[in-house]
Write an enzyme that holds these catalytic residues in place. Structure first.
Site: not given
Length: 516
Positions: A487, A491
């Site tokens: 992450h 995204d």
């Protein structure tokens, strides 16, 4: 002439070591490459061999001393002409008696550690297939090394007789270390080894059991260290289960065979001294403790590093496999006839992932310090389970290859992985990984990233399930898909988009042809 003995290279970032054990004392005779002492660092144990033949004149760094790389630790008075006694085999400290030196005529040829691959600096000698005095043919396998990534077989560089082994089983060796010497062209006569004579004579009654047990097993040669251990402990060969190649008995197999009865016997007389209850002691007698292989230890470290370093998250979806299964059933016979390889599911998944990676390039990128490195190519890692652990061979430039090329390469890499034949180059440089837990029956899982990659796709079991299509409940072959991603760089929108594109391409493979 005095020859200096200095601390060898300890490895990158290692600045000091402690002298743990001296195997020789001043005045002792030493042979070239005979172990003098053992150093301990915070990472490894390092053996220091004698650089020459002579007598140990002085120990400058006694046991317990902390020394730096290249520090002077001893001096040896080199001997010019070896006397008759120096032509006898010498047993190295820590080496097996059968792994001494055999003096014979002929040209000596060094057996060196082969190229281990980029970033691999050491290996462990796992198995010797030959013992000192055995005849060997050129390119015949002498021993097997184990690194933290692959197993490496060491072939004989020349035909002759194995006259000396410098690194017995269990020894950790550097990337440029000398393993053994072959006397080229010498006849393979059974050597008479001085060090082996004493143990054989001392344990003659016990040793009689070992040849009898192995009489019917001439096709499999047990490890010399295992034979010695069985003879000394009086353990019959039939009582030991071999875990080596082709059922070969290793030294640790002998230790396990003798440890369980000893553990039970020692626990019974003094229950008060043991912190466990009697039932726990019984459990302990049925447990087995095995040292982690270098490969398994590296897998454990890398997977834990991935959890500690990456901001790992997993997103899920499901795919209707009807389209692929129908296309495969229609063309599998023609495909195999033309390309000489079966049409499986993996090529569809590889192509679908390559297609999706073009749209969401951050899943194919990696973080390097403060930079994001985008890869304008796809080197697809395909996780393969082997008896030694999980390995990830790489299909290079998968985005440029056809279905047939991908199927052939995956089949070849999978076979080499299971046989322990993969090279370091075949497992490096991957940019994205696919892991298929479905072959083991997994219905749903969250795969762990293969660092420094930012994404890994988990495939699972194909299972008939009821789904709703156009308001009707129908049965379809469904598979859950899981994308674990970093992450920090990917995204949620990119991750979901990637997985949806994979799903769309798999449910309608024609999209791959139309680049949609």
């Amino acid at each position: 002439m005095a020859v200096e003995v200095r601390v060898p290279a300890l490895g990158e970032s290692v600045s000091e070591a402690t002298v743990a054990t001296w195997f020789k004392k001043p005045g002792d005779h030493v042979a070239t490459d005979e172990m003098l002492c053992e150093l301990e660092t915070d990472k490894v144990t390092v053996e220091v061999p004698s650089p020459v033949t002579g007598r140990l004149a002085e120990i400058i760094a006694p046991e317990g001393t902390t020394v730096a790389p290249n520090a002077l630790i001893a001096q040896i008075m080199e001997e010019g002409n070896a006397g008759p006694e120096e032509m006898l085999p010498k047993e190295k400290s820590g080496a097996k008696p059968s792994e001494g030196t055999v003096t014979m005529s002929g040209k000596p040829v060094d057996v060196m550690v082969p190229t281990l691959g980029e970033s691999v600096t050491e290996a462990t000698v796992a198995t010797w297939f030959k013992k000192v005095g055995d005849s060997v043919q050129q390119d015949e396998m002498l021993c097997e090394l184990e690194t933290d990534k692959v197993s490496v077989e060491v072939p004989a560089p020349a035909a002759g007789v194995l006259s000396e082994i410098f690194a017995p089983e269990g020894t950790t060796v550097d990337a440029n270390a000398k393993l053994a010497i072959i006397t080229e062209g010498a006849a393979g006569a059974a050597p008479t080894l001085a060090p082996a004579a004493a143990p054989a004579a001392a344990a003659a009654p016990a040793a009689a059991a070992a040849p009898a047990a192995t009489a019917g097993r001439s096709d499999v040669e047990d490890a010399p260290s295992a034979k010695k251990a069985m003879a000394e402990a009086g353990i019959n060969r039939d009582a030991v289960t071999g875990t080596g190649r082709d059922g070969r008995v290793m030294k640790e197999d002998v230790a396990r065979a003798g440890s369980a009865p000893a553990a039970a016997a020692s626990a019974a007389p003094a229950p008060a001294a043991a912190p466990r209850q009697p039932s726990s002691a019984q459990d302990a007698a049925r447990e087995e403790r095995v040292k982690m292989t270098r490969l398994r230890a590296t897998i454990a470290r890398r997977l834990k590093d991935a959890q500690n370093t990456a901001a790992m998250l997993t997103t899920y979806n499901e795919v209707d496999m009807s389209g692929i299964m129908g296309l495969r059933n229609t063309y599998k016979d023609q495909f195999e006839k033309k390309h000489k390889v079966k049409l499986g599911f993996m090529s569809f998944f590889v192509k679908a992932c390559c297609h999706a990676l073009k749209e969401v390039p951050e899943v194919n990128a990696e973080i390097d310090g403060g930079d994001v490195v985008y890869k304008h190519y796809v080197n697809m890692g395909v996780a393969v389970g082997t008896p030694s652990g999980l390995v990830v061979p790489v299909v290079r430039d998968a985005d440029l290859k056809s279905f047939a090329q991908i199927e052939k390469e995956i089949a070849e890499l999978g076979l080499r992985a299971r046989d322990g034949k993969l090279t370091m180059a075949e497992m490096q440089g991957g940019t994205f990984t696919i892991s298929n837990g479905g072959v083991y029956g997994s219905l749903m899982s969250s795969p762990i990233l293969n660092p420094p990659q930012s994404g890994i796709l988990g495939m699972h079991k194909i299972q008939d399930r009821p789904v709703v299509e156009n308001g009707q409940i129908v049965i379809r072959p469904m598979m859950y898909l899981a994308l674990s991603y970093d992450h920090r760089i990917v995204d949620g929108k990119g991750a979901v988009t990637f997985l949806v594109r994979v799903k769309e391409a798999l449910e309608d493979p024609r999209r791959l042809l139309m680049d949609l």
